[in-house]
Design an enzyme around this catalytic site. Structure first.
Site, PDB file in Angstrom:
ATOM      1  N   ALA A 147       0.764  -1.248   0.000  1.00  0.00           N
ATOM      2  CA  ALA A 147       0.000   0.000   0.000  1.00  0.00           C
ATOM      3  C   ALA A 147       0.797   1.303   0.000  1.00  0.00           C
ATOM      4  CB  ALA A 147      -0.948   0.016   1.198  1.00  0.00           C
ATOM      5  N   ALA A 148       2.044   1.303   0.470  1.00  0.00           N
ATOM      6  CA  ALA A 148       2.778   2.577   0.565  1.00  0.00           C
ATOM      7  C   ALA A 148       2.972   3.194  -0.825  1.00  0.00           C
ATOM      8  CB  ALA A 148       4.132   2.356   1.230  1.00  0.00           C
ATOM      9  N   PRO A 149       2.920   4.526  -0.928  1.00  0.00           N
ATOM     10  CA  PRO A 149       2.819   5.507   0.165  1.00  0.00           C
ATOM     11  C   PRO A 149       1.401   5.783   0.664  1.00  0.00           C
ATOM     12  CG  PRO A 149       3.093   6.653  -1.910  1.00  0.00           C
ATOM     13  CD  PRO A 149       3.192   5.182  -2.227  1.00  0.00           C
ATOM     14  N   GLY A 150       0.361   5.244  -0.006  1.00  0.00           N
ATOM     15  CA  GLY A 150      -0.980   5.374   0.541  1.00  0.00           C
ATOM     16  C   GLY A 150      -2.017   5.996  -0.374  1.00  0.00           C
TER      17      GLY A 150
ATOM     18  N   LYS B 174      -3.574   4.838  -3.072  1.00  0.00           N
ATOM     19  CA  LYS B 174      -4.679   3.935  -3.393  1.00  0.00           C
ATOM     20  C   LYS B 174      -5.476   3.567  -2.141  1.00  0.00           C
ATOM     21  CE  LYS B 174      -2.507   2.095  -7.590  1.00  0.00           C
ATOM     22  NZ  LYS B 174      -1.307   2.956  -7.593  1.00  0.00           N
TER      23      LYS B 174
ATOM     24  N   GLU C 276       2.095  -2.553   4.381  1.00  0.00           N
ATOM     25  CA  GLU C 276       3.368  -2.305   3.701  1.00  0.00           C
ATOM     26  C   GLU C 276       4.448  -3.098   4.417  1.00  0.00           C
ATOM     27  OE1 GLU C 276       6.389  -1.558   1.508  1.00  0.00           O
ATOM     28  OE2 GLU C 276       4.402  -0.828   0.899  1.00  0.00           O
TER      29      GLU C 276
ATOM     30  N   ARG D 131       8.629   2.682   4.841  1.00  0.00           N
ATOM     31  CA  ARG D 131       7.513   3.017   3.942  1.00  0.00           C
ATOM     32  C   ARG D 131       6.175   2.827   4.649  1.00  0.00           C
ATOM     33  NH1 ARG D 131       7.750   3.350  -1.391  1.00  0.00           N
ATOM     34  NH2 ARG D 131       6.079   1.863  -1.768  1.00  0.00           N
TER      35      ARG D 131
ATOM     36  N   ASP E 125      -1.265  -3.795  -5.740  1.00  0.00           N
ATOM     37  CA  ASP E 125      -0.493  -2.850  -6.537  1.00  0.00           C
ATOM     38  C   ASP E 125       0.968  -3.252  -6.376  1.00  0.00           C
ATOM     39  OD1 ASP E 125      -0.255  -0.510  -8.209  1.00  0.00           O
ATOM     40  OD2 ASP E 125       0.570   0.516  -6.466  1.00  0.00           O
TER      41      ASP E 125
ATOM     42  N   CYS F  66       2.946  -0.192 -12.212  1.00  0.00           N
ATOM     43  CA  CYS F  66       3.240   1.041 -12.942  1.00  0.00           C
ATOM     44  C   CYS F  66       4.360   0.778 -13.937  1.00  0.00           C
ATOM     45  CB  CYS F  66       3.598   2.185 -11.982  1.00  0.00           C
ATOM     46  SG  CYS F  66       5.042   1.871 -10.944  1.00  0.00           S
TER      47      CYS F  66
END
Length: 431
Positions: A105-108, A110, A128, A133, A173, A226
């Site tokens: 999840a980091a940095p947050g 989403k 995370e 992080r 992610d 990404c």
């Protein structure tokens, strides 16, 4: 722009064919900057902010604006987020009341987007694995005023063992080779290698294995990266599906302005305004679901209850938990989570120090201004002073909120015509 690795150029020429020149031409353009407004804070940008088609709360930031230096950013009115990164959560289909897991999840960005869709109902478990992080993730959860999140610093396999098939929706992610970051982060170029996609692919399959063990039958999982290459995207999904016949791609996937096909979507920078993302939406067959005992919580400390009744008469705590000096308001759906590294569950209300209650900064950002008896809304110049840790003039006595455009910046304590600053030193802005 640092020169692109030759192996990356050849990879994209193979994958995009005749579209490759249009793709590479985007590296001569400025990257897109976006923000996503918080639904619970109620702030809206002006007409100069163009909407992001695939995210109703998303906007493009006009060139030259430094929105991270505005008091409203500190108040959690919006989250600065790359526009194409907003797509995976929109594809997840979160509804209020769901149990949702954000596994990497980091940095947050989403996670806070999921929280907006939950609207304070249900529970978000956000995780995370890297401790530093994870702290950044926690800071952003608190800044955005999320009240129903549990922040973990854990390995995915341990989460799967603790929860079982408990979640309605899971977001993965995944850590990736970061090809979609080349245009705005030169370090991402220097860190990339020809072997990176295959190494990431193997790690992604391990994470997906744990994610699959967390999703209940009939639930939804979105996998995203990404990066652009097929190895980490289509091939990772194909390899996962080959060993998990209880999952299938959701071919009904549709996002406004995004080309979707067969339950998957590439957000390429030459096709839309964004840096690039890949996502796939999967459904889990069956009806299997695990049961977890809810956490009962503890009786609210008398001193805490007295503080809330005097300072925040409209704020209700249904479940509380005490850890050391600190008191927390737990999410209603908070389950028992024995043995996991929990950084935060729900909202940090405050601590009992020398027999007195001192409210936490997180409580200020989670509360609505109308819930607090003493409050003062300040102009921008005073808001900046307050965020730097300065004392302000004020006419209330005791604890109260200092806000800007109706949104809380933090706690102040009024006495003798002044408001002493209680923004934590680590969060104060530098001159």
């Amino acid at each position: 722009m640092e020169k692109l690795p030759r192996a990356f150029v050849q990879q994209m020429e193979r994958e995009l064919g005749p579209d490759a020149p249009a793709f590479f031409s985007t590296y001569n353009e400025e990257s897109s900057v976006g923000l996503r407004v918080s639904s619970r804070k109620g702030w809206k940008p002006d007409v100069d902010f163009e909407p992001v088609s695939w995210c109703r709360a998303g906007y493009y930031v006009p060139n030259g604006l430094r929105m991270g230096k505005e008091p409203l950013h500190a108040a959690g009115a919006y989250y600065l987020q790359e526009p194409s990164a907003m797509a995976p959560v929109e594809a997840l289909g979160v509804q209020p009341g769901m149990r949702v897991l954000d596994l990497c999840a980091a940095p947050g960005g989403k996670s806070t987007q999921i929280a907006d869709h939950l609207a304070g109902k249900g529970v978000l478990v956000t995780n995370e694995i890297h401790p530093a992080r994870a702290r950044i993730l926690l800071e952003n959860i608190e800044r955005m005023g999320v009240t129903n999140a549990v922040v973990l610093n854990e390995k995915p396999a341990r989460i799967a063992a603790a929860f079982g098939v408990w979640f309605d929706a899971v977001l993965v992610d995944a850590p990736c080779s970061g090809e979609g970051m080349f245009r705005r982060d030169p370090d991402a170029i220097s860190q990339w290698s020809e072997d990176a996609p295959q190494m990431c692919h193997e790690r992604q399959l391990e994470i997906l294995e744990s994610a699959a063990r967390c999703l209940k039958g009939g639930g939804t999982m979105v996998y995203s990266t990404c990066t652009y290459n097929h190895i980490e995207n289509e091939e990772t999904i194909a390899a996962f599906l080959e060993t998990h016949p209880d999952f299938e791609l959701d071919e009904s996937l549709s996002l406004p302005g995004v080309p979707c096909r067969g339950g998957m979507a590439h957000l390429y920078p030459h096709q839309l305004r964004g840096e690039g993302h890949f996502l796939a939406r999967l459904r889990k067959k069956g009806t299997e679901e695990s049961f977890l005992e809810p956490m009962e919580g503890e009786k609210l400390d008398v001193r805490c209850g007295k503080f809330l009744s005097e300072v925040m008469p409209e704020y209700a705590v249904r479940k509380s938990f005490v850890q050391g000096e600190w008191i927390y308001a737990l999410p209603e759906e908070m389950p028992q989570m024995t043995g996991l590294r929990i950084l935060r569950a729900g909202v940090q209300i405050g601590r009992l120090a020398s027999g007195r209650m001192e409210p936490a900064h997180a409580l200020a950002l989670a509360a609505e201004s109308a819930q607090v008896k003493n409050r003062v809304d300040v102009a921008r110049e005073d808001a900046l002073k307050f965020l730097r840790g300065e004392t302000l003039p004020g006419d209330f006595s005791g604890w109260g909120l200092v806000s800007y455009e109706g949104l809380a910046l933090g706690w102040g304590k009024g006495s003798n015509g002044q408001i002493k600053n209680h923004v934590p030193k680590g969060l104060r802005w530098k001159n």
